[in-house]
Design an enzyme around this catalytic site. Structure first.
Site, short mmCIF file in Angstrom:
data_model
loop_
_atom_site.label_atom_id
_atom_site.label_comp_id
_atom_site.label_asym_id
_atom_site.label_seq_id
_atom_site.Cartn_x
_atom_site.Cartn_y
_atom_site.Cartn_z
N TYR A 1 -5.50 6.66 -8.92
CA TYR A 1 -6.70 5.89 -8.57
C TYR A 1 -7.93 6.43 -9.29
O TYR A 1 -8.81 5.67 -9.72
CB TYR A 1 -6.92 5.93 -7.06
CG TYR A 1 -5.92 5.10 -6.30
CD1 TYR A 1 -6.18 3.77 -6.02
CD2 TYR A 1 -4.71 5.63 -5.88
CE1 TYR A 1 -5.26 2.99 -5.34
CE2 TYR A 1 -3.79 4.87 -5.21
CZ TYR A 1 -4.07 3.54 -4.93
OH TYR A 1 -3.15 2.77 -4.27
N CYS B 1 0.81 -1.21 0.00
CA CYS B 1 0.00 0.00 0.00
C CYS B 1 0.85 1.27 0.00
O CYS B 1 1.71 1.44 0.87
CB CYS B 1 -0.91 -0.01 1.23
SG CYS B 1 -1.80 1.53 1.52
#
Length: 347
Positions: free
Chosen positions: A184, A53
């Protein structure tokens, strides 16, 4: 999860035209004076991360740079998760050895029974109660820099210096909106228009960064700061994941000469590249995001040993740690396997 949005169903599908990140965090702060009920104490808390992440990667880097390993232990979740929680499948028996839990969700529910928001990393857990104190990723790294100073190593860098905070905040906000979160917004866009808007904003900001960094070695000032940490964790994932998986494909990072040299400069700085697990990164994105990659096949490329090639950024002046010193090697139990980061073998 790390990729939490307001449009994500319990099965991980993205049905809204535009990506929106859910930022409803547990946001209590751990401070030197304990003013919110959570005082800084060595050994009291555990930082839970996943090396996959980018948001958690920030806290791994800052903890390393500041030398907080002895004061703040770290639990590492596996690179994949289901729609419910990150899990500790890397640990013997699939249980975190300090917290004694198999799923990070257990720590969120210990803090808030029936917790219904995203189970995200990084999260700092109070070991005695087993409950999450905070998963506010942006504030966590700032507080490690400014509230945990008693436990900083000798020679630690000042990542959020008072005289540069306004500029760091300004640059970091632009980078967050159009680069960190921008990839994203492109990758999870539900319409062509939403995708193209995110794509254009992303590459416009990368062009701006290419110009800015052509004249200075670091984003703000002449040493590494919080701003560099925040940009790096997106750049280091760009060619391996975002270029193909998220359709951010105008150019690869390796085709943007200034940003590529800047990213290698940071990668080769102790505390940055030695936290990167490309195997975990690729497995997370390609195996978890089945809406985007239905087969779950993880690509074999690209060749990642090139992160160790010369960057020549020293010619711009400045020094990563200023008058300070680099951190020593990571603790043995926190070292990334060379097989997961080929560039480490080249250094």
């Amino acid at each position: 999860m790390s990729e939490q949005t307001t449009s994500q169903s319990s099965q991980g599908s993205y049905v809204e035209p535009a990506f929106e990140r859910d930022t409803r965090y547990l946001s209590a702060r751990i401070t030197a004076d304990g003013r919110e009920g959570w005082p800084v104490e060595a050994g009291r808390y555990r930082l839970v991360v996943s090396r996959a992440c980018p948001w958690a990667n920030r806290s791994i880097i800052v903890r390393r740079l500041l030398g907080l390993e002895d004061a703040l232990s770290m639990g590492v979740a596996g690179p994949t998760h289901d729609a419910d929680s990150w899990t500790f499948d890397l640990d013997p028996g699939g249980v975190d050895p300090v917290l004694g839990i198999p799923r990070l969700k257990d720590a969120f529910e210990a803090a808030v029974p029936g917790y219904e928001r995203g189970i995200t990393v990084p999260a700092i857990v109070d070991i005695s109660t087993g409950g999450v104190v905070t998963n506010d990723f942006a504030q966590i790294t700032l507080d490690l820099s400014t509230e945990w100073t008693h436990f900083h190593r000798s020679g630690a860098p000042e990542l959020y210096p008072q005289h540069l905070r306004a500029e760091i905040d300004e640059v970091a906000e632009l980078v967050y909106r159009e680069v960190n979160n921008g990839v994203y917004r492109a990758g999870f866009a539900g319409t062509q228009d939403a995708y193209e808007q995110a794509y254009e904003q992303l590459f416009a900001r990368l062009d701006w960064l290419e110009q800015r960094l052509s004249e200075q070695r670091f984003l703000v000032g002449d040493t590494i700061t919080e701003a560099d940490v925040r940009l790096f964790t997106t750049l280091v994932r760009f060619d391996a994941v975002y270029h193909g998986h998220f359709k951010c494909n105008r150019q690869k990072l390796t085709e943007m000469p200034v940003l590529w040299a800047y990213a290698r400069d940071l990668f080769q700085t102790p505390g940055f590249g030695d936290t990167i697990d490309f195997d975990h990164i690729k497995r997370h994105y390609y195996e978890v995001h089945l809406d985007i990659n239905p087969t779950g096949v993880v690509p074999a490329g690209p060749d990642l040993a090139n992160w160790a090639t010369p960057h020549f950024r020293e010619e711009l002046g400045g020094a990563p740690f200023g008058e300070g010193t680099p951190p020593g090697p990571p603790p043995v139990d926190e070292q990334v396997p060379v097989a997961h980061n080929p560039a480490l073998a080249e250094r």
